[in-house]
Design an enzyme around this catalytic site. Structure first.
Site, PDB file in Angstrom:
ATOM      1  CD  GLU A  39     -76.060  53.069   6.501  1.00  0.00           C
ATOM      2  OE1 GLU A  39     -76.221  51.876   6.477  1.00  0.00           O
ATOM      3  OE2 GLU A  39     -77.715  53.315   6.531  1.00  0.00           O
ATOM      4  NE  ARG A 263     -68.878  41.927   5.565  1.00  0.00           N
ATOM      5  CZ  ARG A 263     -69.026  43.006   6.219  1.00  0.00           C
ATOM      6  NH1 ARG A 263     -68.603  42.966   7.522  1.00  0.00           N
ATOM      7  NH2 ARG A 263     -69.365  43.563   5.683  1.00  0.00           N
ATOM      8  CE  LYS A 273     -71.264  50.956   9.613  1.00  0.00           C
ATOM      9  NZ  LYS A 273     -71.484  51.572   8.874  1.00  0.00           N
TER      10      LYS A 273
END
Ligand code: ATP
Ligand code: MG
Length: 556
Positions: A39, A263, A273
Site C-alpha cells: 500500500e 511476518r 508503517k
C-alpha cells in the site's frame, strides 16, 4: 519411493515451495505468478524485504514472474512519493517485477462486478450508520442482527448504488455490503462492507470516484484479474481467506489462492508503517531514511548491503509461526558480507598524541598497505608516518592489568604496518591527565625491509600532520525494549526510545580514506564498518557507523 537425496531435498523445502512444486507437478498451474502488493502509504521496511524475497525469490526459483501491484484503495493515506520510493527500494534489493500495476486500475471492473453481485442478490446498499453496523455485527459468541435494508430488491439496490457513485449522498450515509451470513462464526463474513463513500482525491484517479472499494473486495479480484497463482501474504490475513475465496466464487472468476506466512519481527525494532510515520512526524528521527529506521532506505543509508539483507531473509526462512528474530543475526550477515569485501583504513576516535623522539626531523615515510588483508598483494593505499602521531587513548594504560598487550610505560607495540615503538615517557597536564606519550622507534623493525621481531600489541594510528578530521555518527537501537510487541497498555511505543541511539563522535583519519571510491562501507580497522552519509562533503566528511567489528551473536 524417494531415495535419500530426494528426501533430503524435499525436507529442506519450505511450505510454500512444497505447495508450488505440487501445483506444478499436478498441472494445477502451468507457471508461477506471484505479486508484491504494497500500500503506497509509507516506505518499505525489513519486513517487506522478507515478503519481497519470498514473492520474487520463489517465482524466480520456479521460472515464474512477479507483479508489482500497488494496493491503492485508500486514497486518504496514499501518495506518489511512496510509489516512487517503493520502486527504488525493490530495485535496490535487486528484484525485477514483470508488470507495474495498480489496484485503482481495476476500479471500473470492480464496479461492474459489484453491479453483477447486486443483480445476483449477493450485495445490498445499507443505510445504517457506521456505529449501527458495528453494533449489529454481534460478537464472537452472539450472531449479528440483519440490517433492515438487507432485503431491498436488486432494482432498488442498483439505483441507490449508482446514486452513491454519482455523488448523491454524503460520506457515511450509505455503504454497499456483501450479503453473506450475519451468523457466521467468522466475523468478516457477516455482510462485510464492499464500498464506502469518500470525497477524497485519489493519487491516480483524481476526483473520478467518490466511492472506493474496501481491501477485501479488491485484493482477491485484483489477483484474479492478473491470474496470480499464489497470493502470498502475512498470517493476519488468514481470517480473510474465506472472504477472498467467496468473492472469487460468486463472481466466477480465475481462482487465485492465498497462502499465509509469519511476518518478520526483529528485536528492538518496530515495523508498523503507522508508527514509523509517527517517528518521522514528531522529528524523533531525521526522516524515513534515518539510519536508525528499519526502512530499506534507512538500512541503505546505514550501509547495510542488499546481499546481506537477502542472505538474512534466506536464513530465517518461511514459517507459519510468529517469531521474534534477534537483530544481531541481521548484523552478523552485514558483517560477514563487509568483512569479505570492504576496504580498510585507520581512524583514531579518541586521540592520544605520541611524539617519536628519535624520528628524523621533517621526515615522512609512506607505507604501502593492503586495502584488504585477505589479499596482501592486492590493491593498496599509501599511509604516511611522521614523528607526531595519534593513537587510541584506550591503547595505552599507565598501570595495566596482566593481560594488557597494548602500550604501557616502558613497553613496546607495533604501529600497524610499520615500526615497533617503545613508550619512554608519559606527559601529564597540571591536573594529572595524560596528554602525550614520548616514544622511540626501532628503525630495524620495518616489516617490509627490516628483520622480523614480534611484539604482542599491534595498534592503529594516524600521522598528526596528515590526519583528516571526520565526523562519525554512531548508532544504536532506536528502542530499549527487546520485544516491542510487549509495550504495556498504559504506555506508548515512544516511551521506549533509546536516548543514546545516536552519538556524534569525532575522528582522525588517514588521508586515503577520503579518496576511497568503493560503493560499500569501509572498515575502520579494529573498530567497525562505516559509510559516508549523504551529508558527507569533502570539506566536512561525515560517516555513519554501519556495524561494529565485534559481535555477541553466536550464529547457529
Ligand atoms: P505495516 O503493517 O507495516 O503498515 P503492511 O502490512 O500494511 O505493513 P503493506 O504495504 O500492506 O504493509 O504490505 C505489503 C506486503 O508486505 C504484504 O503482503 C504484507 O503482508 C507484507 N509485509 C508487511 N509487513 C511485513 C513483515 N513484517 N514481515 C513480512 N511481510 C510483511
Ligand atoms: Mg497493509
Amino acid at each position: 519411493m524417494l531415495n535419500n537425496m530426494e528426501a533430503e531435498e524435499k525436507k529442506s523445502l519450505n511450505f510454500i515451495e512444497e505447495i508450488m512444486e505440487e501445483d506444478l507437478r499436478s498441472g494445477k498451474v502451468n507457471s508461477i505468478l506471484t505479486r508484491f502488493p504494497p500500500e503506497p502509504n509509507g516506505y518499505l521496511h525489513l519486513g517487506h524485504a522478507k515478503s519481497l524475497c519470498i514473492n520474487f525469490g520463489l517465482a524466480e526459483k520456479y521460472g515464474g514472474k512477479t507483479n508489482l501491484r500497488y494496493d491503492d484503495t485508500n486514497p486518504s493515506n496514499e501518495d506518489v512519493e511512496y510509489v516512487d520510493a517503493i520502486k527504488e527500494d525493490i530495485k535496490w534489493l535487486g528484484f525485477e517485477w514483470d508488470k507495474e500495476l495498480y489496484a485503482s486500475d481495476y476500479f471500473e471492473q470492480l464496479y461492474e462486478w459489484a453491479e453483477k453481485m447486486i443483480n445476483d442478490g449477493n450485495a445490498y446498499v445499507d443505510d445504517q450508520s457506521q456505529e449501527e453496523i458495528s453494533e449489529n455485527r454481534g460478537t464472537v459468541e452472539t450472531p449479528g442482527i440483519e440490517s433492515p435494508y438487507r432485503n431491498r430488491t436488486p432494482e432498488e439496490n442498483l439505483k441507490l448504488f449508482r446514486e452513491m457513485r454519482d455523488g448523491k449522498y454524503a460520506e457515511g450515509e450509505k455503504v454497499l455490503r456483501a450479503k453473506i451470513d450475519m451468523a457466521s462464526p467468522n466475523m468478516l463474513m457477516r455482510d462485510p462492507i464492499m464500498y464506502r463513500i469518500k470525497y477524497v482525491d485519489h493519487h491516480r484517479t483524481g476526483d473520478k470516484w467518490c466511492i472506493y472499494p474496501m481491501y477485501d473486495y479488491t485484493h482477491g479480484q485484483s489477483d484474479s484479474i492478473e491470474r496470480i497463482t499464489h497470493s502470498i501474504c502475512t498470517l493476519e490475513f488468514d481470517v480473510h481467506r474465506p472472504l477472498y475465496d467467496w468473492f472469487i466464487e460468486v463472481l466466477e472468476i480465475f481462482p487465485s489462492h492465498q497462502y499465509e506466512f509469519a511476518r518478520l519481527n526483529l528485536t528492538y525494532t518496530l515495523m508498523s508503517k503507522r508508527k514509523l510515520l509517527g517517528l518521522v512526524e514528531d522529528g524523533i528521527v531525521s526522516g524515513w531514511d534515518d539510519p536508525r529506521m528499519p526502512t530499506l532506505c534507512g538500512a541503505r543509508r546505514r550501509g547495510y548491503t542488499p546481499e546481506a539483507i537477502k542472505m538474512f531473509c534466506d536464513k530465517i526462512g518461511v514459517s507459519k509461526r510468529e517469531q521474534l528474530i534477534d537483530i544481531q543475526l541481521l548484523e552478523w550477515f552485514v558483517r560477514q558480507d563487509l568483512n569479505a569485501r570492504s576496504n580498510r583504513y585507520m581512524v583514531v576516535q579518541d586521540p592520544l598524541k605520541v611524539t617519536i623522539s628519535n624520528w628524523p626531523k621533517g621526515k615522512v615515510e609512506w607505507f604501502d598497505c593492503p586495502l584488504n588483508p585477505a589479499e596482501p598483494e592486492g590493491p593498496s593505499r599509501k599511509v604516511p608516518l611522521s614523528g607526531e602521531l595519534y593513537i587510541e587513548r584506550a591503547d595505552f594504560m599507565e598501570e595495566p592489568p596482566k593481560k594488557f598487550f597494548r602500550l604501557r610505560p616502558g613497553g613496546e607495540v607495533r604501529l600497524k604496518y610499520t615500526y615497533i615503538i617503545k613508550c619512554d615517557e608519559v606527559v601529564k597536564d597540571s591536573e594529572g591527565n595524560i596528554i602525550e606519550l614520548i616514544c622511540s622507534y626501532d628503525p630495524t623493525t620495518n616489516p617490509k625491509t627490516g628483520e622480523w621481531r614480534s611484539v604482542r600489541g599491534n595498534i592503529h594510528w594516524v600521522s598528526g600532520e596528515h590526519a583528516r578530521k571526520i565526523t562519525i555518527r554512531d548508532y544504536d537501537h532506536l528502542f530499549t525494549l527487546a520485544d516491542m510487541s510487549q509495550v504495556p497498555e498504559d504506555k506508548d511505543y515512544k516511551d521506549f526510545l533509546n536516548p543514546e541511539s545516536l552519538v556524534i563522535r569525532k575522528g582522525l583519519a588517514e588521508p586515503a580514506l577520503l579518496e576511497d571510491k568503493s560503493d560499500i562501507p569501509v572498515q575502520f580497522e579494529r573498530s567497525g564498518y562505516y559509510v559516508p552519509d549523504p551529508d558527507h562533503t569533502e570539506a566536512e566528511p561525515v560517516f555513519n557507523k554501519t556495524v561494529s567489528l565485534k559481535d555477541s551473536y553466536k550464529a547457529g
